[in-house]
Design a protein around this motif. Sequence first.
Motif, PDB file in Angstrom:
ATOM      1  N   ASP A 259      77.746  78.333 112.379  1.00 25.59           N
ATOM      2  CA  ASP A 259      76.656  78.310 113.362  1.00 25.59           C
ATOM      3  C   ASP A 259      77.023  79.051 114.650  1.00 25.59           C
ATOM      4  OD1 ASP A 259      75.119  76.716 111.606  1.00 25.59           O
ATOM      5  OD2 ASP A 259      76.087  74.906 112.360  1.00 25.59           O
ATOM      6  N   THR A 260      78.034  79.923 114.597  1.00 25.45           N
ATOM      7  CA  THR A 260      78.396  80.764 115.741  1.00 25.45           C
ATOM      8  C   THR A 260      77.980  82.192 115.433  1.00 25.45           C
ATOM      9  OG1 THR A 260      80.311  79.356 116.197  1.00 25.45           O
ATOM     10  CG2 THR A 260      80.296  81.531 117.221  1.00 25.45           C
ATOM     11  N   ASP A 261      77.197  82.795 116.310  1.00 22.83           N
ATOM     12  CA  ASP A 261      76.658  84.135 116.049  1.00 22.83           C
ATOM     13  C   ASP A 261      77.690  85.235 116.245  1.00 22.83           C
ATOM     14  OD1 ASP A 261      74.106  83.184 115.450  1.00 22.83           O
ATOM     15  OD2 ASP A 261      73.498  83.198 117.557  1.00 22.83           O
ATOM     16  N   TYR A 262      78.614  85.040 117.197  1.00 22.79           N
ATOM     17  CA  TYR A 262      79.500  86.133 117.592  1.00 22.79           C
ATOM     18  C   TYR A 262      80.891  85.580 117.865  1.00 22.79           C
ATOM     19  CZ  TYR A 262      81.212  90.041 120.520  1.00 22.79           C
ATOM     20  OH  TYR A 262      81.946  91.068 121.061  1.00 22.79           O
ATOM     21  N   TYR A 263      81.851  85.963 117.033  1.00 25.74           N
ATOM     22  CA  TYR A 263      83.199  85.443 117.184  1.00 25.74           C
ATOM     23  C   TYR A 263      84.208  86.471 116.696  1.00 25.74           C
ATOM     24  CZ  TYR A 263      82.817  84.421 112.154  1.00 25.74           C
ATOM     25  OH  TYR A 263      82.631  84.530 110.807  1.00 25.74           O
ATOM     26  N   ILE A 264      85.457  86.268 117.071  1.00 27.99           N
ATOM     27  CA  ILE A 264      86.528  87.116 116.557  1.00 27.99           C
ATOM     28  C   ILE A 264      87.626  86.233 115.966  1.00 27.99           C
ATOM     29  CG2 ILE A 264      86.068  88.979 118.187  1.00 27.99           C
ATOM     30  CD1 ILE A 264      88.552  88.153 119.745  1.00 27.99           C
ATOM     31  N   CYS A 265      88.325  86.768 114.979  1.00 32.30           N
ATOM     32  CA  CYS A 265      89.494  86.111 114.411  1.00 32.30           C
ATOM     33  C   CYS A 265      90.711  86.976 114.706  1.00 32.30           C
ATOM     34  CB  CYS A 265      89.353  85.945 112.905  1.00 32.30           C
ATOM     35  SG  CYS A 265      88.155  84.710 112.395  1.00 32.30           S
ATOM     36  N   VAL A 266      91.754  86.358 115.203  1.00 33.02           N
ATOM     37  CA  VAL A 266      93.031  87.030 115.436  1.00 33.02           C
ATOM     38  C   VAL A 266      94.028  86.445 114.446  1.00 33.02           C
ATOM     39  CG1 VAL A 266      94.874  87.499 117.078  1.00 33.02           C
ATOM     40  CG2 VAL A 266      92.505  87.353 117.890  1.00 33.02           C
ATOM     41  N   VAL A 267      94.516  87.269 113.531  1.00 32.64           N
ATOM     42  CA  VAL A 267      95.418  86.802 112.483  1.00 32.64           C
ATOM     43  C   VAL A 267      96.841  87.212 112.853  1.00 32.64           C
ATOM     44  CG1 VAL A 267      95.968  86.848 110.029  1.00 32.64           C
ATOM     45  CG2 VAL A 267      93.584  87.023 110.773  1.00 32.64           C
ATOM     46  N   ILE A 268      97.714  86.214 113.006  1.00 30.28           N
ATOM     47  CA  ILE A 268      99.084  86.442 113.455  1.00 30.28           C
ATOM     48  C   ILE A 268     100.032  86.225 112.283  1.00 30.28           C
ATOM     49  CG2 ILE A 268     100.861  85.755 115.113  1.00 30.28           C
ATOM     50  CD1 ILE A 268      98.523  84.495 116.763  1.00 30.28           C
ATOM     51  N   GLY A 269     100.768  87.256 111.929  1.00 25.27           N
ATOM     52  CA  GLY A 269     101.729  87.166 110.841  1.00 25.27           C
ATOM     53  C   GLY A 269     102.828  88.174 111.057  1.00 25.27           C
ATOM     54  N   THR A 270     103.100  88.981 110.020  1.00 25.77           N
ATOM     55  CA  THR A 270     104.085  90.052 110.154  1.00 25.77           C
ATOM     56  C   THR A 270     103.683  90.996 111.274  1.00 25.77           C
ATOM     57  OG1 THR A 270     104.537  89.907 107.794  1.00 25.77           O
ATOM     58  CG2 THR A 270     105.276  91.894 108.923  1.00 25.77           C
ATOM     59  N   GLY A 271     102.394  91.248 111.382  1.00 25.83           N
ATOM     60  CA  GLY A 271     101.800  91.960 112.504  1.00 25.83           C
ATOM     61  C   GLY A 271     100.640  91.141 113.028  1.00 25.83           C
ATOM     62  N   ILE A 272      99.769  91.782 113.786  1.00 29.30           N
ATOM     63  CA  ILE A 272      98.560  91.113 114.269  1.00 29.30           C
ATOM     64  C   ILE A 272      97.353  91.942 113.848  1.00 29.30           C
ATOM     65  CG2 ILE A 272      97.235  90.363 116.290  1.00 29.30           C
ATOM     66  CD1 ILE A 272      99.848  89.811 117.710  1.00 29.30           C
ATOM     67  N   GLY A 273      96.428  91.307 113.177  1.00 33.73           N
ATOM     68  CA  GLY A 273      95.182  91.955 112.784  1.00 33.73           C
ATOM     69  C   GLY A 273      94.025  91.053 113.132  1.00 33.73           C
ATOM     70  N   GLY A 274      92.883  91.337 112.555  1.00 28.94           N
ATOM     71  CA  GLY A 274      91.754  90.465 112.835  1.00 28.94           C
ATOM     72  C   GLY A 274      90.429  91.075 112.468  1.00 28.94           C
ATOM     73  N   SER A 275      89.392  90.426 112.926  1.00 24.72           N
ATOM     74  CA  SER A 275      88.023  90.835 112.606  1.00 24.72           C
ATOM     75  C   SER A 275      87.096  90.469 113.746  1.00 24.72           C
ATOM     76  CB  SER A 275      87.529  90.143 111.331  1.00 24.72           C
ATOM     77  OG  SER A 275      88.363  90.432 110.240  1.00 24.72           O
ATOM     78  N   ILE A 276      86.029  91.253 113.856  1.00 24.09           N
ATOM     79  CA  ILE A 276      84.954  90.990 114.810  1.00 24.09           C
ATOM     80  C   ILE A 276      83.702  90.715 113.990  1.00 24.09           C
ATOM     81  CG2 ILE A 276      83.645  91.884 116.776  1.00 24.09           C
ATOM     82  CD1 ILE A 276      85.957  93.989 117.056  1.00 24.09           C
ATOM     83  N   VAL A 277      83.087  89.563 114.197  1.00 23.91           N
ATOM     84  CA  VAL A 277      81.922  89.171 113.398  1.00 23.91           C
ATOM     85  C   VAL A 277      80.737  88.918 114.306  1.00 23.91           C
ATOM     86  CG1 VAL A 277      81.030  87.596 111.651  1.00 23.91           C
ATOM     87  CG2 VAL A 277      83.485  88.070 111.744  1.00 23.91           C
ATOM     88  N   MET A 278      79.631  89.580 113.997  1.00 24.92           N
ATOM     89  CA  MET A 278      78.400  89.402 114.760  1.00 24.92           C
ATOM     90  C   MET A 278      77.249  89.183 113.786  1.00 24.92           C
ATOM     91  SD  MET A 278      76.722  91.896 117.667  1.00 24.92           S
ATOM     92  CE  MET A 278      78.129  91.689 118.748  1.00 24.92           C
ATOM     93  N   ASN A 279      76.567  88.064 113.930  1.00 21.89           N
ATOM     94  CA  ASN A 279      75.439  87.733 113.061  1.00 21.89           C
ATOM     95  C   ASN A 279      75.815  87.834 111.577  1.00 21.89           C
ATOM     96  OD1 ASN A 279      73.722  87.299 115.292  1.00 21.89           O
ATOM     97  ND2 ASN A 279      73.296  89.493 115.420  1.00 21.89           N
ATOM     98  N   GLN A 280      76.970  87.258 111.226  1.00 21.70           N
ATOM     99  CA  GLN A 280      77.472  87.180 109.850  1.00 21.70           C
ATOM    100  C   GLN A 280      77.813  88.547 109.255  1.00 21.70           C
ATOM    101  OE1 GLN A 280      74.465  84.816 107.774  1.00 21.70           O
ATOM    102  NE2 GLN A 280      75.675  82.985 108.159  1.00 21.70           N
ATOM    103  N   SER A 281      77.985  89.544 110.117  1.00 23.58           N
ATOM    104  CA  SER A 281      78.359  90.876 109.657  1.00 23.58           C
ATOM    105  C   SER A 281      79.615  91.335 110.389  1.00 23.58           C
ATOM    106  CB  SER A 281      77.226  91.882 109.904  1.00 23.58           C
ATOM    107  OG  SER A 281      76.092  91.552 109.131  1.00 23.58           O
ATOM    108  N   ILE A 282      80.472  92.055 109.670  1.00 26.02           N
ATOM    109  CA  ILE A 282      81.705  92.574 110.248  1.00 26.02           C
ATOM    110  C   ILE A 282      81.405  93.828 111.057  1.00 26.02           C
ATOM    111  CG2 ILE A 282      83.962  93.556 109.725  1.00 26.02           C
ATOM    112  CD1 ILE A 282      83.850  90.614 109.069  1.00 26.02           C
ATOM    113  N   LEU A 283      81.936  93.885 112.280  1.00 22.89           N
ATOM    114  CA  LEU A 283      81.873  95.097 113.082  1.00 22.89           C
ATOM    115  C   LEU A 283      83.050  95.970 112.663  1.00 22.89           C
ATOM    116  CD1 LEU A 283      80.549  96.680 115.383  1.00 22.89           C
ATOM    117  CD2 LEU A 283      82.014  95.450 116.975  1.00 22.89           C
ATOM    118  N   ARG A 284      82.777  97.003 111.857  1.00 21.51           N
ATOM    119  CA  ARG A 284      83.842  97.759 111.199  1.00 21.51           C
ATOM    120  C   ARG A 284      84.372  98.914 112.036  1.00 21.51           C
ATOM    121  NH1 ARG A 284      83.629  95.680 106.213  1.00 21.51           N
ATOM    122  NH2 ARG A 284      81.664  94.662 105.702  1.00 21.51           N
TER     123      ARG A 284
END
Length: 302
Positions: free
Chosen positions: A123-148
């Motif tokens: 139920d969140t329209d706009y969020y980001i995920c920061v994935v921390i592991g060997t490096g740092i990556g992530g995703s930007i999500v807006m209205n259930q779609s990935i900002l590529r």
Amino acid sequence: MKAYMVFDIGGTYIKYAVMDDHANKLESGKIPTPSAGLEPFLQNITDIVKQYARSFELQGIALSSPGAVDVGTGFIGGASAIPYIHGVCMTDLLKERTGLEVSIENDANCAALAEGWLGAARDTDYYICVVIGTGIGGSIVMNQSILRGATLHGGEFGYMIMESSANHPLRATWSQMASTNALVKEVERRKSLDKGTLTGEDVFRLAADGDPIARECISNLYKKLAIGIYNLKYALDPQKILIGGGISKRPDVIKGINDELAQLKDEISTLDISVEACQFDNDANLIGALFHFLKVHAASGI
């Protein structure tokens, strides 16, 4: 019974599940990722699909994959620990062999989509995920779609340059300075240990036992993570910032980052910035891959 065949392609294992349209796992398992090349890989996937097609009315195949995935063409660009999956149209190859519709999405993006569908960003329209592991990556999500992004690099937060470097600026990226790998390397260096002696879990165990070097390095890690997150908040201004990766399962890590973020607030920087842990762990990529398939093929259940 109608169901979907979902695969999470990893460097060591291929995890798979038969799932319904609410992401309930009906069957699941894993196999070693073939090292011999593309043909054994395709054959293994095809054999698993045919096995479960005897018991389920499979509606399609959903893939989570490493690399720079072009969801429109089905090609996987970039590089990963599985060289042979790059430069081929994976969706067409599997559709030809199985007769089923096939979708594919990047693994980090799958994890992010899972959080928006059924997890911590529901139920969140706009969020980001920061994935921390060997490096740092992530995703930007807006209205259930990935900002590529224009070159499929949207969400590659680890490339942010954090400070100047006498050698080369790319030696001071967020991944180089604030990943779990960076933490381990710094503790090993300061304790004069051989490379590969410690793991991230070892470092936190040392800190819990009172080791001053481990404690100081973890404290510095929280500061560096907070600075990068602060920058992302002011650059992108998402409603929610989620932290993923194995380190995110430690409540002390989320608290440590949030304590540092609180220190960055003053009369100039007035935003209340905080992070939350991702809800899903091992099944995140499977859930997100299924969501992507359902969305692409306009299936019911979303």
